[in-house]
Design a protein around this motif. Structure first.
Motif, mmCIF file in Angstrom:
data_model
loop_
_atom_site.group_PDB
_atom_site.id
_atom_site.type_symbol
_atom_site.label_atom_id
_atom_site.label_comp_id
_atom_site.label_asym_id
_atom_site.label_seq_id
_atom_site.Cartn_x
_atom_site.Cartn_y
_atom_site.Cartn_z
ATOM 1 N N GLN A 26 1.151 -1.327 -0.218
ATOM 2 C CA GLN A 26 0.346 0.116 -0.390
ATOM 3 C C GLN A 26 1.021 1.309 -0.253
ATOM 4 O O GLN A 26 0.574 2.111 0.156
ATOM 5 C CB GLN A 26 -1.145 0.094 0.776
ATOM 6 C CG GLN A 26 -1.964 -1.110 1.615
ATOM 7 C CD GLN A 26 -2.634 -1.321 2.300
ATOM 8 O OE1 GLN A 26 -2.608 -0.587 3.525
ATOM 9 N NE2 GLN A 26 -3.916 -2.385 3.129
ATOM 10 N N MET A 27 1.994 1.088 0.047
ATOM 11 C CA MET A 27 3.078 2.281 0.197
ATOM 12 C C MET A 27 3.376 3.174 -1.933
ATOM 13 O O MET A 27 2.865 1.877 -2.310
ATOM 14 C CB MET A 27 4.504 2.055 0.934
ATOM 15 C CG MET A 27 4.252 1.449 2.179
ATOM 16 S SD MET A 27 5.918 0.943 2.501
ATOM 17 C CE MET A 27 5.576 0.248 4.747
ATOM 18 N N PRO A 28 4.108 3.921 -2.003
ATOM 19 C CA PRO A 28 4.072 4.546 -2.783
ATOM 20 C C PRO A 28 5.147 3.633 -3.155
ATOM 21 O O PRO A 28 5.722 3.447 -2.869
ATOM 22 C CB PRO A 28 4.140 6.391 -2.151
ATOM 23 C CG PRO A 28 3.986 6.253 -1.668
ATOM 24 C CD PRO A 28 3.611 4.765 -0.035
ATOM 25 N N LEU A 29 5.041 3.682 -5.060
ATOM 26 C CA LEU A 29 5.713 2.882 -5.676
ATOM 27 C C LEU A 29 7.625 3.240 -5.392
ATOM 28 O O LEU A 29 8.227 2.060 -4.720
ATOM 29 C CB LEU A 29 6.061 2.925 -7.064
ATOM 30 C CG LEU A 29 6.805 1.880 -8.154
ATOM 31 C CD1 LEU A 29 6.802 0.492 -7.365
ATOM 32 C CD2 LEU A 29 6.741 2.659 -9.197
ATOM 33 N N LEU A 30 7.889 4.539 -4.851
ATOM 34 C CA LEU A 30 9.725 4.620 -5.295
ATOM 35 C C LEU A 30 10.005 4.334 -3.540
ATOM 36 O O LEU A 30 10.902 3.973 -3.348
ATOM 37 C CB LEU A 30 9.017 6.797 -4.436
ATOM 38 C CG LEU A 30 10.969 6.813 -4.193
ATOM 39 C CD1 LEU A 30 11.226 6.545 -5.849
ATOM 40 C CD2 LEU A 30 10.204 8.904 -4.295
ATOM 41 N N VAL A 31 9.160 4.700 -2.684
ATOM 42 C CA VAL A 31 9.047 3.699 -1.210
ATOM 43 C C VAL A 31 9.091 2.645 -1.341
ATOM 44 O O VAL A 31 10.554 2.073 -0.946
ATOM 45 C CB VAL A 31 8.235 4.389 -0.323
ATOM 46 C CG1 VAL A 31 8.240 4.011 1.124
ATOM 47 C CG2 VAL A 31 7.607 5.661 -0.107
ATOM 48 N N ARG A 32 8.540 1.448 -1.484
ATOM 49 C CA ARG A 32 8.625 0.172 -2.093
ATOM 50 C C ARG A 32 9.919 -0.168 -2.821
ATOM 51 O O ARG A 32 10.606 -0.764 -2.284
ATOM 52 C CB ARG A 32 7.046 -0.410 -2.674
ATOM 53 C CG ARG A 32 6.151 -0.507 -1.887
ATOM 54 C CD ARG A 32 5.182 -1.182 -2.588
ATOM 55 N NE ARG A 32 4.489 -0.755 -2.959
ATOM 56 C CZ ARG A 32 3.769 -0.749 -4.625
ATOM 57 N NH1 ARG A 32 3.779 -1.989 -4.680
ATOM 58 N NH2 ARG A 32 3.384 0.269 -5.243
ATOM 59 N N ARG A 33 9.909 0.327 -3.648
ATOM 60 C CA ARG A 33 11.751 0.551 -4.898
ATOM 61 C C ARG A 33 12.570 0.471 -4.107
ATOM 62 O O ARG A 33 13.380 -0.115 -3.599
ATOM 63 C CB ARG A 33 11.376 1.693 -5.845
ATOM 64 C CG ARG A 33 12.258 1.406 -6.503
ATOM 65 C CD ARG A 33 12.839 1.946 -7.728
ATOM 66 N NE ARG A 33 13.594 2.314 -8.555
ATOM 67 C CZ ARG A 33 13.622 2.342 -9.698
ATOM 68 N NH1 ARG A 33 13.146 2.724 -10.171
ATOM 69 N NH2 ARG A 33 14.655 2.301 -10.428
ATOM 70 N N ALA A 38 17.193 -1.349 0.095
ATOM 71 C CA ALA A 38 17.568 -1.284 0.899
ATOM 72 C C ALA A 38 17.935 -3.268 1.548
ATOM 73 O O ALA A 38 18.680 -3.085 2.012
ATOM 74 C CB ALA A 38 17.203 -0.528 2.397
ATOM 75 N N VAL A 39 16.933 -4.073 1.989
ATOM 76 C CA VAL A 39 17.110 -5.111 1.689
ATOM 77 C C VAL A 39 17.399 -6.107 1.121
ATOM 78 O O VAL A 39 18.718 -7.084 1.481
ATOM 79 C CB VAL A 39 15.590 -5.975 1.411
ATOM 80 C CG1 VAL A 39 15.478 -7.365 2.483
ATOM 81 C CG2 VAL A 39 13.961 -5.343 3.186
ATOM 82 N N GLU A 40 17.899 -5.949 -0.285
ATOM 83 C CA GLU A 40 18.901 -6.594 -0.802
ATOM 84 C C GLU A 40 20.617 -6.303 -0.511
ATOM 85 O O GLU A 40 20.568 -7.080 0.186
ATOM 86 C CB GLU A 40 18.861 -5.802 -2.153
ATOM 87 C CG GLU A 40 17.668 -6.541 -3.001
ATOM 88 C CD GLU A 40 17.455 -5.814 -4.748
ATOM 89 O OE1 GLU A 40 16.204 -6.264 -4.929
ATOM 90 O OE2 GLU A 40 18.336 -4.872 -4.914
ATOM 91 N N ILE A 41 20.753 -5.021 -0.083
ATOM 92 C CA ILE A 41 22.050 -4.684 0.728
ATOM 93 C C ILE A 41 21.949 -5.938 1.992
ATOM 94 O O ILE A 41 23.594 -5.840 1.861
ATOM 95 C CB ILE A 41 22.126 -3.378 0.388
ATOM 96 C CG1 ILE A 41 22.103 -2.811 -1.522
ATOM 97 C CG2 ILE A 41 23.479 -3.131 0.921
ATOM 98 C CD1 ILE A 41 22.586 -3.578 -2.037
ATOM 99 N N SER A 42 20.970 -5.226 2.477
ATOM 100 C CA SER A 42 20.977 -5.707 3.969
ATOM 101 C C SER A 42 21.296 -7.352 4.024
ATOM 102 O O SER A 42 21.939 -7.564 4.600
ATOM 103 C CB SER A 42 19.870 -5.912 4.794
ATOM 104 O OG SER A 42 19.942 -4.121 4.637
ATOM 105 N N LEU A 43 20.936 -8.660 2.419
ATOM 106 C CA LEU A 43 21.131 -9.535 2.963
ATOM 107 C C LEU A 43 23.014 -9.894 2.127
ATOM 108 O O LEU A 43 23.267 -10.283 3.093
ATOM 109 C CB LEU A 43 20.310 -9.927 1.779
ATOM 110 C CG LEU A 43 18.602 -10.345 2.457
ATOM 111 C CD1 LEU A 43 17.701 -10.290 1.172
ATOM 112 C CD2 LEU A 43 18.410 -11.405 4.043
ATOM 113 N N LEU A 126 13.895 -11.571 -4.681
ATOM 114 C CA LEU A 126 13.391 -11.803 -3.600
ATOM 115 C C LEU A 126 13.011 -10.278 -2.738
ATOM 116 O O LEU A 126 11.364 -10.514 -2.578
ATOM 117 C CB LEU A 126 13.676 -12.977 -2.641
ATOM 118 C CG LEU A 126 13.962 -14.182 -2.804
ATOM 119 C CD1 LEU A 126 15.356 -14.996 -1.870
ATOM 120 C CD2 LEU A 126 12.904 -14.895 -3.249
ATOM 121 N N PRO A 127 13.569 -9.847 -2.213
ATOM 122 C CA PRO A 127 13.346 -8.313 -1.932
ATOM 123 C C PRO A 127 12.124 -7.721 -2.436
ATOM 124 O O PRO A 127 10.936 -6.900 -2.206
ATOM 125 C CB PRO A 127 14.490 -7.750 -1.344
ATOM 126 C CG PRO A 127 15.492 -8.486 -0.953
ATOM 127 C CD PRO A 127 14.958 -9.366 -2.294
#
Length: 713
Positions: A26-33, A38-43, A126-127
């Motif tokens: 439900q978040m804006p596309l830019l925020v989800r992107r 961030a999750v990709e880098i964290s993994l 996956l993210p």
């Protein structure tokens, strides 16, 4: 017209996605992107940091092995790129550490490859799937390998980080890694800022010609009547995805261009072939002529070498003067056979004038003669050792004379070719002083630049090395970078050597012996001196900031006014040491031994003295503010005028400790209302050991806390 609600898929059916995923969608596309990124880098980071941290924790095994070659090569490459200095070029680690660190190198690569595979095949890692975003081409299809590699390797990281790195190196900010991190962050933000100018397309998307879209809209576009949130934007996406790719032009390629322009292609191929043939012809001529010139030069050198060798024979008609001239000429000949010949000649010669001539010739050859001189030195040392008890006096004298010749040649080369010795290896060489006799020798290398030299297990007893440099900034002229010239003096013997004012900062000196050495005002900051022996050495005013001195021995040494701030002296032995006015702030002194040491006026603010033994030490006027003294031993220590404010003294043994001098103590007993200094203000002595009533009374007077202190109304 069909009622949308009558379709087979009920739009009111519950969403099977987890609640957190539904909220994220439900978040804006830019925020989800940004969240998916961030999750990709964290993994990726976690896949490397977790096994690396575990490997560092288990790296305490007594049995060590060389660091995995792949891990070592990777760390060296990274250090070279970032300019990070590498102190230990041959690290040894525990076997389990090797396993986990190899995993830390492999895991991010495997994870990144898997995510790239998913991105190429489906348009979602996956993210990205968790955050319901998808990467597609202009036709709504998954990007494929070519676009993914361009998008991720070149667009997302290559160009931004390359620009940041170039600015960092060219602007003079190198080697500050904080500035590099800031520049890299700005470059990545600038790449992402393209999305505000070109909708859904950041810099790397424009480079790969891809789009980042709402994955749910793409899925629902196949049946738009079932979507109550259908918008004009989603309709455009659906039309883009569902429209058949008609009248699509072929992508430009070299083969298509060649088919369309056969004449031009023929001309280009003809000209290219002719140019290639001409280049090969000219190159062949140049190579042939070069080989001919090389053969002529080699032949002339061979003739000269043979002529000089023929004069070396004792039966030569040229006599002694001719032999001497031939020996000196061999030192200037550009022939790889000259130096080994001179070295072999030295082991056979017994005439002092000829030995002096050989020494001069070897010195003229420069640093390239050092490997052969090192071999000679080691061989003659073994010969002298074997002749010590069973050889004749004349044999011992001749071997000692030859050894002195070799030692003098090494010393002169090190002096003449100062600052050109990076990487020279003189390990296990005997350059110790011989005070008398035919082999009398003392190594004098005052104010010589020995940066980058290797002297592992070398004997330099009683050498004079005043003002000598063992550290250089390398070709980039910047200290603290990968190309620094760092000398390796591990296990070397500097017993009795004079190193006053020497620059030994950052040098590797693990297990090195400095017994009775003079190191006044020497710079040993950031050096690796673990298990080094400084017994009875003089280090007055020396700089040992940030030095690694674990388990080092300083028994009887004088480190007065020395600076050991931030050094690691855990487990060090400093009994009877003189340390008046020494700077020991922020120093790790846990489990160190200071029995009978004189630390009068020393600065120990914020030092770690847990489990340290300071029994019978003189600590008058020392500063222990904010120090950690848990379970330290201060038995019979002189604590006159010591400042304990902010210190943790839990478990400290104060048995027999003196808080006041003799005269002041008598006066204090007679007049308990003596002056207050506030040096114990707020310090909790409740958990200390073996305090007597006079000590407790003094603590209470000076503002300290103890359960037996009188309660204030």
């Amino acid at each position: 017209m069909a009622n949308p609600t009558a379709s087979g898929d009920d739009i009111n059916q519950p969403d099977p996605s987890p609640s957190w995923q539904t909220k994220s969608q439900q978040m804006p596309l830019l925020v989800r992107r940004c969240g998916a990124w961030a999750v990709e880098i964290s993994l990726i980071a976690a896949s490397a940091l977790v096994p690396f941290s575990i490997g560092a924790l288990v790296n305490k095994d007594a049995q060590t092995v060389p660091l995995n070659s792949s891990v070592a090569a990777t760390s060296e490459t990274v250090a070279r790129i970032l300019g990070v200095p590498v102190r230990d070029r041959n690290p040894r680690v525990a076997p389990l550490t090797n396993l986990f660190w190899s995993g830390a190198l492999l895991a991010p690569l495997v994870l990144a490859a898997w995510q790239l595979f998913l991105l190429a095949r489906t348009g979602q890692t996956l993210p990205k799937r968790w955050f319901a975003v998808k990467v597609v081409t202009a036709f709504g299809t998954p990007p494929g390998w070519r676009r993914v590699l361009i998008r991720e390797s070149l667009g997302r990281w290559g160009v931004p980080l390359g620009v940041a790195y170039g600015i960092w190196r060219l602007s003079g900010a190198f080697p500050d890694l904080i500035i590099l991190g800031g520049l890299s962050g700005l470059a990545v933000l600038a790449d992402g800022a393209f999305a505000f100018r070109y909708k859904r397309q950041s810099g790397h998307d424009r480079l790969a010609n891809t789009l980042v879209v709402n994955a749910r809209s793409i899925e629902q576009s196949a049946n738009p009547v079932n979507n109550q949130d259908w918008t004009e934007e989603d309709a455009q996406i659906a039309a883009l995805v569902l429209t058949r790719e008609t009248n699509v032009k072929e992508e430009p390629s070299l083969w298509n261009w060649m088919r369309q322009h056969p004449g031009t292609t023929l001309v280009i191929v003809t000209i290219g072939s002719a140019g290639l043939i001409l280049t090969l012809f000219v190159g062949t001529l140049i190579y042939t002529q070069g080989q001919a010139n090389m053969r002529d030069s080699r032949q002339r050198n061979d003739e000269l070498f043979v002529a000089l060798v023929s004069k070396l024979s004792p039966a030569s008609p040229s006599g002694t003067s001719g032999r001497r001239s031939a020996i000196l000429a061999l030192g200037a000949v550009e022939d790889s056979r000259a130096i080994p010949l001179l070295a072999d000649l030295l082991t056979q010669e017994d005439s002092s004038p000829m030995l002096d001539a050989i020494q001069q010739a070897l010195v003229s050859s420069g640093p390239k003669a050092l490997p052969d001189l090192r071999r000679l030195n080691q061989g003659l040392s073994n010969e002298l050792e074997s002749l010590r008890y069973r050889g004749k006096a004349s044999e011992r004298e001749l071997a000692a004379t030859r050894q002195r010749t070799v030692q003098r040649a090494i010393g002169k080369i090190l002096t003449v070719y100062s600052s050109q010795l990076n990487g020279v290896d003189l390990s296990r060489t005997d350059l110790s002083q011989t005070p008398a006799g035919p082999a009398q020798f003392t190594l004098v290398l005052d104010k010589v630049d020995l940066s980058g030299i290797k002297l592992r297990n070398t004997n330099l007893t009683n050498a004079s090395l005043q003002g000598t440099r063992f550290y250089g900034t390398g070709e980039d002229r910047r200290p603290g970078t990968f190309d620094d010239w760092i000398s390796d003096l591990s296990s070397a013997n500097f017993e009795g050597a004079n190193l006053t004012g020497a620059s030994l900062n950052s040098a590797v000196m693990n297990r090195t012996t400095f017994v009775r050495a003079v190191l006044n005002k020497a710079n040993l900051s950031s050096g690796n001196l673990n298990s080094a022996n400084f017994s009875s050495a003089l280090l007055i005013g020396a700089n040992l900031q940030q030095a690694m001195l674990k388990n080092a021995a300083f028994t009887g040494a004088d480190i007065g006014s020395a600076n050991l701030s931030g050094a690691d002296l855990s487990g060090a032995r400093l009994g009877k040491v003189k340390a008046q006015g020494t700077q020991l702030s922020l120093t790790n002194l846990s489990k160190s031994e200071w029995q009978g040491a004189d630390l009068s006026g020393a600065n120990l603010t914020s030092a770690n003295l847990q489990n340290a033994d300071l029994s019978s030490a003189k600590l008058a006027n020392a500063n222990f503010q904010d120090a950690r003294l848990q379970d330290a031993n201060l038995r019979n220590a002189d604590l006159s005028s010591v400042d304990f404010r902010g210190a943790n003294v839990a478990g400290v043994n104060f048995q027999g400790a003196v808080f006041l001098g003799k005269a002041a103590s008598d006066q204090f007993i007679q007049n308990p209302a003596g002056s207050k200094s506030g040096r114990f203000q707020g310090v909790d002595f409740a958990e200390t050991k073996n305090l007597d009533k006079n000590q407790i009374a003094y603590i209470c007077l000076q503002g300290g806390f103890h359960p037996k202190c009188p309660q204030k109304n």
